[in-house]
Enzyme design. Structure first.
Site, PDB file in Angstrom:
ATOM      1  N   ASP A   1       0.811  -1.212   0.000  1.00 40.92           N
ATOM      2  CA  ASP A   1       0.000   0.000   0.000  1.00 40.92           C
ATOM      3  C   ASP A   1       0.849   1.268   0.000  1.00 40.92           C
ATOM      4  OD1 ASP A   1       1.005  -0.246   2.519  1.00 40.92           O
ATOM      5  OD2 ASP A   1      -0.884   0.184   3.566  1.00 40.92           O
TER       6      ASP A   1
ATOM      7  N   HIS B   1      16.673  13.992 -20.454  1.00 40.97           N
ATOM      8  CA  HIS B   1      16.943  13.852 -21.886  1.00 40.97           C
ATOM      9  C   HIS B   1      15.666  14.326 -22.575  1.00 40.97           C
ATOM     10  CE1 HIS B   1      20.812  11.521 -22.012  1.00 40.97           C
ATOM     11  NE2 HIS B   1      20.541  11.564 -20.726  1.00 40.97           N
TER      12      HIS B   1
ATOM     13  N   HIS C   1      26.292   5.001 -15.990  1.00 40.28           N
ATOM     14  CA  HIS C   1      25.061   5.153 -15.219  1.00 40.28           C
ATOM     15  C   HIS C   1      25.163   4.394 -13.894  1.00 40.28           C
ATOM     16  CE1 HIS C   1      22.496   6.306 -18.990  1.00 40.28           C
ATOM     17  NE2 HIS C   1      23.303   7.270 -18.578  1.00 40.28           N
TER      18      HIS C   1
ATOM     19  N   ASP D   1      27.354  13.076 -10.831  1.00 37.90           N
ATOM     20  CA  ASP D   1      26.412  13.494 -11.880  1.00 37.90           C
ATOM     21  C   ASP D   1      25.038  13.551 -11.219  1.00 37.90           C
ATOM     22  OD1 ASP D   1      24.694  13.782 -14.047  1.00 37.90           O
ATOM     23  OD2 ASP D   1      25.765  12.384 -15.323  1.00 37.90           O
TER      24      ASP D   1
ATOM     25  N   HIS E   1      30.227   8.343 -25.354  1.00 36.16           N
ATOM     26  CA  HIS E   1      28.882   8.919 -25.502  1.00 36.16           C
ATOM     27  C   HIS E   1      28.945  10.216 -26.292  1.00 36.16           C
ATOM     28  CE1 HIS E   1      29.969  11.790 -22.302  1.00 36.16           C
ATOM     29  NE2 HIS E   1      30.433  10.752 -21.628  1.00 36.16           N
TER      30      HIS E   1
ATOM     31  N   TYR F   1      37.087   7.879 -19.966  1.00 39.71           N
ATOM     32  CA  TYR F   1      36.914   6.755 -19.056  1.00 39.71           C
ATOM     33  C   TYR F   1      37.985   5.728 -19.390  1.00 39.71           C
ATOM     34  CZ  TYR F   1      32.585   9.326 -19.247  1.00 39.71           C
ATOM     35  OH  TYR F   1      31.676  10.340 -19.262  1.00 39.71           O
TER      36      TYR F   1
ATOM     37  N   HIS G   1      22.766  16.678 -24.976  1.00 44.37           N
ATOM     38  CA  HIS G   1      21.366  16.301 -25.154  1.00 44.37           C
ATOM     39  C   HIS G   1      20.513  17.490 -24.755  1.00 44.37           C
ATOM     40  CE1 HIS G   1      20.802  15.770 -20.773  1.00 44.37           C
ATOM     41  NE2 HIS G   1      21.933  15.075 -20.760  1.00 44.37           N
TER      42      HIS G   1
ATOM     43  N   GLU H   1      30.175  18.517 -16.921  1.00 42.54           N
ATOM     44  CA  GLU H   1      28.907  18.803 -17.607  1.00 42.54           C
ATOM     45  C   GLU H   1      28.286  20.091 -17.083  1.00 42.54           C
ATOM     46  OE1 GLU H   1      24.616  16.542 -18.384  1.00 42.54           O
ATOM     47  OE2 GLU H   1      25.865  15.985 -16.660  1.00 42.54           O
TER      48      GLU H   1
ATOM     49  N   GLU I   1      28.878  17.898 -22.143  1.00 45.84           N
ATOM     50  CA  GLU I   1      29.393  16.949 -21.156  1.00 45.84           C
ATOM     51  C   GLU I   1      30.407  15.962 -21.734  1.00 45.84           C
ATOM     52  OE1 GLU I   1      26.505  13.935 -19.883  1.00 45.84           O
ATOM     53  OE2 GLU I   1      24.981  15.035 -20.996  1.00 45.84           O
TER      54      GLU I   1
ATOM     55  N   ASP J   1      21.110  19.410 -14.500  1.00 49.36           N
ATOM     56  CA  ASP J   1      21.927  18.248 -14.850  1.00 49.36           C
ATOM     57  C   ASP J   1      23.387  18.683 -14.876  1.00 49.36           C
ATOM     58  OD1 ASP J   1      22.950  15.876 -15.766  1.00 49.36           O
ATOM     59  OD2 ASP J   1      21.923  15.902 -17.699  1.00 49.36           O
TER      60      ASP J   1
ATOM     61  N   ARG K   1      34.196  13.296 -16.113  1.00 47.59           N
ATOM     62  CA  ARG K   1      33.193  13.957 -16.955  1.00 47.59           C
ATOM     63  C   ARG K   1      32.930  15.328 -16.360  1.00 47.59           C
ATOM     64  NH1 ARG K   1      29.854  10.178 -17.079  1.00 47.59           N
ATOM     65  NH2 ARG K   1      28.187  10.753 -15.618  1.00 47.59           N
TER      66      ARG K   1
END
Length: 444
Positions: free
Chosen positions: A47, A368, A250, A267, A357, A395, A361, A414, A391, A278, A412
């Site tokens: 619930d 996104h 991710h 991130d 990547h 890696y 975006h 961004e 960004e 972001d 990274r």
């Protein structure tokens, strides 16, 4: 001592939602209609429900905040072109889950022309859609398709008595999402606020970080700041990756220790009034970059700053990405991580081992965000009102052919950038990204 919460920007008023609906309907053919379902509550366990978040498209057209809503747009209808169905008023349930707006509240607070409670929905939908030749809806929404098919079947069964079911369904997404891509001044004000909250959270994480803490400690600091300044929480699952975890794009487990001598990649962004921030920053757990970390970080930063400077009307995201690829590839060759000619390594895509990547975006109600990246097969030029991320990252796997000092490093950087007539406005400039500024902040 906790800082004072930031002042909240003004919410988007009903007249802007009306203008959005009118702009969409102006692009529809005669005798068409729009059917758009809102989000429902989702059960977390037994619930207990997940926190409710409205469907971005329904929010964009109405601002209506409750679950189980349905919006119809009916161009040319004399009794009102916008009709909203919403939850029934129910004092017994409202005692448990909060006051519902009901039909009267929907009209009063959100400026739709008419509203009815869901108890009347099935009985009214047929009459409202009778005679509408084309029905626009999100064709990837199974619930909306099922409802549309049901209404059309009921109308078809009454054709001999004069009913006129919709002849065809059309995808609403291209029209609506193109409209969402260009942000209004009021939207930009909300996005600046989400960006500022996000930036303050990253500063807080930098100041908190030290060896011996865990990744989740920084996550807690970030998300505290989001809520403290009025955000609804994170706009997406916060990523806090220490050491080699930063090489997992991710990574969301956030349960490992932060170790002396390693970097941590964060991130994370706040959501405010459904608009997303972001930001990614990478910084040393102990507050000081090693020589290897410094050289690799400087390479990513140079590419990122060049890309931010390139944002202006007429430029394409492909051109910005190509510039980043060139900068990163040239830098990887300088550091001995790739060999040979820059153009040759770009053409054989050797750089993709380290850069996995795209550079950008769209950003808005979704992290996104919606909107086509190409037009007629070609990358679309940037226009004022678009908001995008910049960004780049590198890696480096923990592999024997990588120099030991570079193994397992992920970096990274961004920022969120709004396109203006003059160039790009960096919405997330409130958090440092240059090496000397990061080290100074963490030493303070």
């Amino acid at each position: 001592m906790l800082p004072d919460p930031l002042p909240r920007p003004a919410p988007i008023p009903p007249d802007e939602y009306r203008a959005r609906r009118a702009a969409l309907m102006a692009r529809l053919p005669a005798d068409s209609a729009v059917l758009l379902l809102g989000a429902n509550l989702a059960t977390r366990s037994r619930d207990s429900d997940y926190p409710f978040r409205q469907h971005s498209d329904l929010h964009y057209l109405s601002g209506f905040p409750e679950p189980d809503a349905l919006l119809l747009l009916l161009p040319g209808r004399s009794e009102g072109e916008s009709v909203l169905f919403c939850q029934d008023r129910d004092p017994a349930l409202e005692a448990w889950t909060g006051i519902r707006l009901g039909a009267e509240g929907a009209v009063r607070e959100h400026g739709v022309d008419q509203a009815f409670e869901n108890a009347e929905r099935d009985a009214r939908l047929e009459a409202l859609l009778d005679g509408r030749t084309t029905l626009y809806l999100l064709l990837d929404d199974e619930a909306a398709l099922a409802l549309a098919e049901e209404v059309r079947a009921r109308l078809a069964a009454r054709q001999r008595r004069g009913a006129r079911p919709p002849r065809s369904f059309a995808d609403l997404a291209p029209l609506l999402h193109e409209q969402r891509l260009i942000k209004s001044e009021r939207e930009l004000a909300l996005m600046r606020h989400a960006a500022e909250i996000s930036a303050r959270a990253h500063v807080r994480a930098m100041r908190t970080a030290r060896p011996g803490l865990a990744e989740y400690h920084l996550q807690a600091e970030l998300e505290h700041e989001f809520r403290w300044h009025g955000g609804s929480g994170p706009a997406y699952a916060s990523i806090v990756g220490g050491g080699a975890n930063a090489c997992v794009l991710h990574y969301i487990e956030n349960d490992k220790p932060l170790r002396d001598g390693e970097l941590v990649l964060v991130d994370a962004g706040a959501e405010f009034d459904l608009y997303a921030g972001d930001i990614t920053r990478t910084f040393p757990v102990n507050g000081r970059f090693s020589d290897a970390q410094r050289s690799l970080y400087a390479l990513v930063l140079e590419a990122q700053e060049h890309a931010v400077d390139a944002v202006r009307p007429g430029v394409t995201l492909s051109e910005i990405h190509d510039g980043v690829v060139h900068d990163l590839t040239a830098g990887l060759i300088r550091l001995g991580l790739l060999e040979g000619d820059v153009q040759a390594r770009i053409e054989d895509e050797s750089y993709k081992r380290f850069y996995l990547h795209s550079t950008s975006h769209w950003l808005g109600l979704d992290v996104h965000d919606v909107g086509d990246y190409r037009r007629e097969g070609n990358p679309r030029p940037l226009e004022p009102g678009m908001v995008l991320t910049i960004e780049p990252g590198l890696y480096l796997p923990d592999a024997e052919d990588i120099p030991e000092a570079f193994r397992g490093i992920g970096i990274r950087i961004e920022d969120d950038v709004a396109v203006t007539a003059q160039g790009g406005e960096v919405l997330t400039a409130g958090v440092p990204k240059r090496i000397e500024d990061i080290e100074a902040l963490m030493a303070d």
